[in-house]
Design a protein around this motif. Structure first.
Motif, PDB file in Angstrom:
ATOM      1  N   THR A 195      65.402  81.792  40.312  1.00 19.57           N
ATOM      2  CA  THR A 195      66.162  80.722  40.962  1.00 19.57           C
ATOM      3  C   THR A 195      66.005  79.407  40.221  1.00 19.57           C
ATOM      4  OG1 THR A 195      64.273  80.245  42.396  1.00 19.57           O
ATOM      5  CG2 THR A 195      65.900  81.819  43.226  1.00 19.57           C
ATOM      6  N   GLN A 196      65.919  79.444  38.900  1.00 22.99           N
ATOM      7  CA  GLN A 196      65.737  78.224  38.131  1.00 22.99           C
ATOM      8  C   GLN A 196      66.961  77.324  38.196  1.00 22.99           C
ATOM      9  OE1 GLN A 196      64.614  79.197  34.146  1.00 22.99           O
ATOM     10  NE2 GLN A 196      62.497  79.668  34.702  1.00 22.99           N
ATOM     11  N   ALA A 197      68.155  77.893  38.358  1.00 24.27           N
ATOM     12  CA  ALA A 197      69.361  77.070  38.390  1.00 24.27           C
ATOM     13  C   ALA A 197      69.383  76.174  39.616  1.00 24.27           C
ATOM     14  CB  ALA A 197      70.597  77.968  38.364  1.00 24.27           C
ATOM     15  N   SER A 198      68.955  76.703  40.758  1.00 22.26           N
ATOM     16  CA  SER A 198      68.920  75.902  41.980  1.00 22.26           C
ATOM     17  C   SER A 198      67.604  75.172  42.165  1.00 22.26           C
ATOM     18  CB  SER A 198      69.162  76.797  43.198  1.00 22.26           C
ATOM     19  OG  SER A 198      68.158  77.794  43.275  1.00 22.26           O
ATOM     20  N   GLN A 199      66.609  75.479  41.320  1.00 28.27           N
ATOM     21  CA  GLN A 199      65.308  74.874  41.471  1.00 28.27           C
ATOM     22  C   GLN A 199      65.343  73.395  41.124  1.00 28.27           C
ATOM     23  OE1 GLN A 199      62.262  76.530  38.988  1.00 28.27           O
ATOM     24  NE2 GLN A 199      60.634  76.013  40.423  1.00 28.27           N
ATOM     25  N   SER A 200      66.152  72.997  40.161  1.00 25.86           N
ATOM     26  CA  SER A 200      66.212  71.595  39.767  1.00 25.86           C
ATOM     27  C   SER A 200      66.675  70.714  40.911  1.00 25.86           C
ATOM     28  CB  SER A 200      67.151  71.443  38.562  1.00 25.86           C
ATOM     29  OG  SER A 200      67.317  70.094  38.233  1.00 25.86           O
ATOM     30  N   SER A 201      67.699  71.160  41.643  1.00 24.85           N
ATOM     31  CA  SER A 201      68.195  70.372  42.766  1.00 24.85           C
ATOM     32  C   SER A 201      67.147  70.255  43.863  1.00 24.85           C
ATOM     33  CB  SER A 201      69.470  71.012  43.317  1.00 24.85           C
ATOM     34  OG  SER A 201      69.938  70.304  44.447  1.00 24.85           O
ATOM     35  N   SER A 202      66.460  71.348  44.168  1.00 25.04           N
ATOM     36  CA  SER A 202      65.444  71.298  45.216  1.00 25.04           C
ATOM     37  C   SER A 202      64.261  70.431  44.809  1.00 25.04           C
ATOM     38  CB  SER A 202      64.969  72.714  45.551  1.00 25.04           C
ATOM     39  OG  SER A 202      64.385  73.316  44.408  1.00 25.04           O
ATOM     40  N   GLN A 203      63.822  70.523  43.541  1.00 24.59           N
ATOM     41  CA  GLN A 203      62.714  69.699  43.084  1.00 24.59           C
ATOM     42  C   GLN A 203      63.109  68.229  43.005  1.00 24.59           C
ATOM     43  OE1 GLN A 203      59.649  70.758  42.785  1.00 24.59           O
ATOM     44  NE2 GLN A 203      60.333  72.803  43.359  1.00 24.59           N
ATOM     45  N   SER A 204      64.375  67.954  42.700  1.00 23.80           N
ATOM     46  CA  SER A 204      64.843  66.569  42.703  1.00 23.80           C
ATOM     47  C   SER A 204      64.808  65.984  44.101  1.00 23.80           C
ATOM     48  CB  SER A 204      66.261  66.506  42.129  1.00 23.80           C
ATOM     49  OG  SER A 204      66.752  65.176  42.166  1.00 23.80           O
TER      50      SER A 204
END
Length: 329
Positions: A195-204
């Motif tokens: 889930t690296q593609a959606s991980q950036s948005s969640s970590q942001s």
């Protein structure tokens, strides 16, 4: 034969001695290396190459910073933040692990350097953009999201009209950087690689919420220093306050009470929790200093007078939220 064997230790001793002298001797005309043992607070004439960094190191050792924030800034200035590239450099990570874990970066094999993790990564760029817009709402000046302004903070004095605003800027900046660093550590320890593609948005979103929560906590902590005798709070070690004079209750607050105005304490901070945020910091703050620090144009916080019967109380109103003064997401 016996004499030759007896002369061998002396031969090896002189050989390694001269080899050590050759390795430690510096070539003529070469500028000596500067290590961490150099006194950066000494007069600039003793080491002119460090004169432009003197103000930065003085700010990095300021006592009004949170300890974790100050340690992170010291690591950034020394270039030893445990990001992916630095971990691979010291042999604690492979070349694959040295890359940015977020799939939304411009290149798939982007090394996670310090500048990339805090500025260039899309996860961090969102939070840094919010910081710049927030500072524009406070002072009317939009800082540039560069290494000199955000990481080194060598040009921040240009958009700070007073020393109080300069302190506000650095505390906001370090709170955001520490939130980005915390979110990056959580992402690095995550084992869900699919889930690296959606991980950036969640970590942001996580970094933004952490930054907002940290800034609000700093405002409330400073208000406690204005309203309460922090030496009497549970969880405060007396050894943390040895270098500061007492009493904590200041003349400005006494004068306000004499005028019939009561200073209402903040009840949002848990009394039983260890007050590690106070360690090494001045436990006192005047009401005017708090206004200069957090109430500029009432963008972050404001102090209102509440009329309750025969007494007037000063109450803190934190205006900072995920929508005010600028939108967080």
């Amino acid at each position: 034969m016996l004499e030759t064997l007896l002369a061998l230790p002396a031969f090896f001793f002189f050989f390694f001695f001269f080899f050590f002298l050759l390795k430690t001797q510096r070539p003529k005309g070469r500028c000596p290396c500067i290590g961490d043992i150099v006194d950066v607070l000494a007069p600039p004439a003793s080491h002119p190459q460090l004169s432009e960094w003197r103000r930065v190191w003085e700010l990095a050792s300021a006592a009004y910073f949170n300890r974790q924030h100050r340690v992170l800034w010291w690591r950034i200035l020394h270039g030893c933040v445990m990001c992916g590239a630095f971990s691979a450099y010291i042999g604690r990570a492979t070349m694959e692990q040295a890359c940015c874990p977020y799939a939304c970066c411009s290149s798939p094999n982007q090394p996670q350097t310090i500048s990339h993790m805090f500025l260039e990564c899309p996860m961090a760029a969102t939070v840094i953009g919010w910081l710049c817009r927030l500072w524009q709402a406070v002072t009317g000046h939009l800082p540039d999201a560069s290494v000199a302004t955000i990481l080194v903070a060598s040009t921040s004095e240009g958009h700070c009209a007073s020393d109080a605003l300069l302190q506000t800027w650095h505390r906001l900046r370090l709170a955001v950087l520490h939130s980005i660093w915390t979110a990056a550590r959580i992402a690095a320890s995550s084992t869900h690689t699919s889930t690296q593609a959606s991980q950036s948005s969640s970590q942001s979103h996580l970094a933004s919420k952490l930054a907002l929560k940290t800034i609000v906590s700093m405002i409330r902590h400073d208000w406690v220093k204005c309203t309460d005798d922090v030496r009497q709070l549970s969880g405060v070690c007396s050894s943390w306050l040895k270098c500061f004079a007492s009493p904590v209750r200041l003349a400005s607050l006494t004068a306000a009470c004499r005028k019939g105005m009561d200073i209402s304490p903040v009840t949002h901070i848990k009394k039983k929790k260890k007050k590690s945020w106070l360690r090494g910091r001045d436990p006192s703050m005047t009401l005017q200093a708090f206004r200069d620090l957090w109430c500029h144009h009432d963008a972050l916080a404001s102090i209102h007078t509440a009329h309750t019967g025969t007494e007037d109380k000063l109450e803190l109103v934190v205006n900072l939220s995920d929508m005010v003064p600028v939108q967080l997401f």
